[in-house]
Motif scaffolding. Sequence first.
Motif, PDB file in Angstrom:
ATOM      1  N   THR A 194       0.825  -1.206   0.000  1.00  0.00           N
ATOM      2  CA  THR A 194       0.000   0.000   0.000  1.00  0.00           C
ATOM      3  C   THR A 194       0.860   1.257   0.000  1.00  0.00           C
ATOM      4  O   THR A 194       0.591   2.218  -0.725  1.00  0.00           O
ATOM      5  CB  THR A 194      -0.925  -0.007   1.237  1.00  0.00           C
ATOM      6  OG1 THR A 194      -1.712  -1.198   1.238  1.00  0.00           O
ATOM      7  CG2 THR A 194      -1.829   1.205   1.234  1.00  0.00           C
TER       8      THR A 194
ATOM      9  N   LEU B 113       2.295   1.737  -3.408  1.00  0.00           N
ATOM     10  CA  LEU B 113       1.293   2.236  -4.352  1.00  0.00           C
ATOM     11  C   LEU B 113       1.039   3.726  -4.149  1.00  0.00           C
ATOM     12  O   LEU B 113       0.846   4.469  -5.112  1.00  0.00           O
ATOM     13  CB  LEU B 113      -0.005   1.441  -4.198  1.00  0.00           C
ATOM     14  CG  LEU B 113       0.022   0.010  -4.739  1.00  0.00           C
ATOM     15  CD1 LEU B 113      -1.253  -0.731  -4.378  1.00  0.00           C
ATOM     16  CD2 LEU B 113       0.196   0.019  -6.259  1.00  0.00           C
TER      17      LEU B 113
ATOM     18  N   ALA C  47      -2.378   2.311 -10.634  1.00  0.00           N
ATOM     19  CA  ALA C  47      -2.100   2.295  -9.202  1.00  0.00           C
ATOM     20  C   ALA C  47      -3.409   2.351  -8.412  1.00  0.00           C
ATOM     21  O   ALA C  47      -3.576   1.647  -7.400  1.00  0.00           O
ATOM     22  CB  ALA C  47      -1.199   3.468  -8.827  1.00  0.00           C
TER      23      ALA C  47
ATOM     24  N   ALA D 146      -4.920  -1.047  -8.515  1.00  0.00           N
ATOM     25  CA  ALA D 146      -4.287  -1.980  -7.576  1.00  0.00           C
ATOM     26  C   ALA D 146      -4.775  -1.765  -6.156  1.00  0.00           C
ATOM     27  O   ALA D 146      -4.835  -2.706  -5.352  1.00  0.00           O
ATOM     28  CB  ALA D 146      -2.770  -1.822  -7.644  1.00  0.00           C
ATOM     29  N   LEU D 147      -5.128  -0.525  -5.817  1.00  0.00           N
ATOM     30  CA  LEU D 147      -5.660  -0.233  -4.489  1.00  0.00           C
ATOM     31  C   LEU D 147      -7.116  -0.644  -4.342  1.00  0.00           C
ATOM     32  O   LEU D 147      -7.680  -0.554  -3.242  1.00  0.00           O
ATOM     33  CB  LEU D 147      -5.524   1.266  -4.190  1.00  0.00           C
ATOM     34  CG  LEU D 147      -4.118   1.772  -3.843  1.00  0.00           C
ATOM     35  CD1 LEU D 147      -4.121   3.284  -3.735  1.00  0.00           C
ATOM     36  CD2 LEU D 147      -3.629   1.145  -2.548  1.00  0.00           C
TER      37      LEU D 147
ATOM     38  N   SER E 178      -2.175  -6.217 -11.593  1.00  0.00           N
ATOM     39  CA  SER E 178      -1.795  -4.837 -11.891  1.00  0.00           C
ATOM     40  C   SER E 178      -0.299  -4.553 -11.716  1.00  0.00           C
ATOM     41  O   SER E 178       0.194  -3.549 -12.215  1.00  0.00           O
ATOM     42  CB  SER E 178      -2.582  -3.872 -10.994  1.00  0.00           C
ATOM     43  OG  SER E 178      -2.367  -4.179  -9.623  1.00  0.00           O
ATOM     44  N   ARG E 179       0.437  -5.418 -11.009  1.00  0.00           N
ATOM     45  CA  ARG E 179       1.831  -5.090 -10.697  1.00  0.00           C
ATOM     46  C   ARG E 179       2.679  -4.913 -11.947  1.00  0.00           C
ATOM     47  O   ARG E 179       3.403  -3.929 -12.098  1.00  0.00           O
ATOM     48  CB  ARG E 179       2.416  -6.184  -9.798  1.00  0.00           C
ATOM     49  CG  ARG E 179       3.810  -5.851  -9.254  1.00  0.00           C
ATOM     50  CD  ARG E 179       4.918  -6.392 -10.150  1.00  0.00           C
ATOM     51  NE  ARG E 179       6.231  -5.914  -9.743  1.00  0.00           N
ATOM     52  CZ  ARG E 179       7.334  -6.142 -10.426  1.00  0.00           C
ATOM     53  NH1 ARG E 179       7.299  -6.823 -11.560  1.00  0.00           N
ATOM     54  NH2 ARG E 179       8.492  -5.673 -10.015  1.00  0.00           N
TER      55      ARG E 179
ATOM     56  N   ILE F 154       1.728  -1.761 -13.868  1.00  0.00           N
ATOM     57  CA  ILE F 154       2.257  -0.544 -13.243  1.00  0.00           C
ATOM     58  C   ILE F 154       3.748  -0.414 -13.509  1.00  0.00           C
ATOM     59  O   ILE F 154       4.263   0.677 -13.806  1.00  0.00           O
ATOM     60  CB  ILE F 154       1.978  -0.570 -11.726  1.00  0.00           C
ATOM     61  CG1 ILE F 154       0.468  -0.532 -11.458  1.00  0.00           C
ATOM     62  CG2 ILE F 154       2.655   0.606 -11.030  1.00  0.00           C
ATOM     63  CD1 ILE F 154       0.099  -0.723 -10.001  1.00  0.00           C
TER      64      ILE F 154
ATOM     65  N   ALA G 118       7.360   0.797  -8.127  1.00  0.00           N
ATOM     66  CA  ALA G 118       6.684  -0.314  -8.809  1.00  0.00           C
ATOM     67  C   ALA G 118       7.572  -1.538  -8.889  1.00  0.00           C
ATOM     68  O   ALA G 118       7.075  -2.672  -8.882  1.00  0.00           O
ATOM     69  CB  ALA G 118       6.269   0.128 -10.217  1.00  0.00           C
TER      70      ALA G 118
ATOM     71  N   LEU H 267       7.020  -3.716  -5.867  1.00  0.00           N
ATOM     72  CA  LEU H 267       5.686  -4.271  -5.624  1.00  0.00           C
ATOM     73  C   LEU H 267       5.691  -5.794  -5.784  1.00  0.00           C
ATOM     74  O   LEU H 267       6.338  -6.320  -6.686  1.00  0.00           O
ATOM     75  CB  LEU H 267       4.680  -3.666  -6.602  1.00  0.00           C
ATOM     76  CG  LEU H 267       4.224  -2.229  -6.342  1.00  0.00           C
ATOM     77  CD1 LEU H 267       3.369  -1.731  -7.497  1.00  0.00           C
ATOM     78  CD2 LEU H 267       3.436  -2.149  -5.034  1.00  0.00           C
TER      79      LEU H 267
END
Length: 579
Positions: free
Chosen positions: A25, A28, A80, A83-84, A97-98, A101, A147, A150
């Motif tokens: 988190t 991100l 981002a 991803a949240l 999403s990693r 991003i 990123a 992540l």
Amino acid sequence: MTTNATAPTDLPQTEAAEPAATTPTALLYAVIGGSLLTVISAFLAWTWTADFPGDLTFYGSPADLQYVTLAGAALTLAYALSALGTKGFRWLSPAGSRKAIWFLALGNAAATWFTVIAITIVLGGVINLEPGAYIALAGSLVPALAAYKLPDDTRKATPAKQLPSWAEILIITGVFALGLFVITFGIDTDDKEPQLFVAYLITVGFAALALNKSGLLARFSVLTAHNRQVTLIGTAAAAIVFPFIQQSGDTYTLIAVNILIFATVALGLNIVVGLAGLLDLGYVAFLGVGAYAAALVSGSTASAFGIHLPFWAAVIVGALVSLIFGVVIGAPTLRLRGDYLAIVTLGFGEIFRIAMGNLDGTSGPDITNGPNGIPNIPHLEILGWNFGESHTVLGIELGAYANYYFLMLLVMALVVLVFSRAGNSRIGRAWVAIREDETAAEAMGINGFKVKLIAFALGATLAGLAGTVQAHVNSTVVPENYVFAGPVPPNSAFLLAAVILGGMGTIRGPILGAALLFLIPAKLAFLQDYQLLAFGIALILLMRFRPEGLIANKRAQLEFHDDTADQAPTDLATAKAGA
């Protein structure tokens, strides 16, 4: 005693679990903060002088280069937020999403740093940078570093929510409109601003990788497979609209015409190389055969025959002569295989070029006007519509090259239809069998020589068809246009690279490969001396990381990537549903 014994082991586990839950988190939020900083920097001046191409001196009004950075930062920010789990953004990453991003942040940082470094080199030092440039450097670097740290969240994409038909059509329309804007932006970049095109190319390339890794492109492919007619209509509409949105005359329309010619010839070569597996290194000669045949019968003042046939007859002559050359060259040589066949076809390409240069009345019969070629080929006129004049359509004035653009769209559609029908036919399956294992195919009763000759002749015919239009677009035909390798496409090396780069055996692959290989040299003329070097490096990287090409068919993808074997049933089911 039991409680005291277990307490020390529970505590470290709890303390170790907290960073794993909070670190992603925090990372991100770092990506979001850096992306917002980059967005802000786009509205600030990056240099104090207008001497740098694009004029990055304004506050509150981004230049085109800054818009590229702005677009990359906005995409990074959106993923981002996805991803949240932010509502309204979760649909962006059905497969995780990693990686998306990471690619977006890396691409945005590369484009931004390239721009700022270019400013310092062109203007002569970092003293020419304004605060906006430093903010852009820092803002684009933070998301890339965050990123990278992540954790990987790649997962199998969940089935998409069923949408009403009108919603699916609306999405497809919006995507095609966005795609048309992106393509037009790239084609319309000023040749005097190579920095803009390089930054655009970096951003678009990494964005395409990100969309693919996130699973969004796969989901859109399923959507288009369910709406094939809408997709075809949307593709045609986007292609037709292109000349109407050109505000700077005919310059970029001519680039589009040449891309269509290049792509049409590449599709013809794709039959020979991609479907039948025949390595042809002299294929551009068939384009020259069609162009010369059309030039000799189209009323050129330098024609040795003094014939002026209507266009439909010139097309037939060009395609038929190319077909005859294909059969004559293929009949004695197609019994060869592999490198031996490649050497023979390379020799044919060189013999054609030299022969056209010697038919000048001195070294041979006076037919082609030798190295001077056949100039003054008149513009086409079909049903009173002169292709050499501007015309007003729907209140918009279209230049002369727009006429040839629409003509090439029709030729391209015809070639795509022939390719798709032939590839899915009995003869197409025989081509694939010959390509995979000629000995086994002949043992199963396939006449290898006949099948290969048909592929060779059909490919030659399609190239000759494109050559007839090319002769009228260029208004002249010279032997030096049809070489194995040179700085100006199309030539045999570029055509073969377009097929390999785009994806052998597909329709979209060679079209994409041809567009890239024509557009990049045209926009980056300063790299002309290092073109073949860049070509070689690009092909080496492609063979290492994506040997099946940018757009691969399912068979090639399964052959080159064993880790996708478990996805084969799903992919094949999707393909059948789309068919």
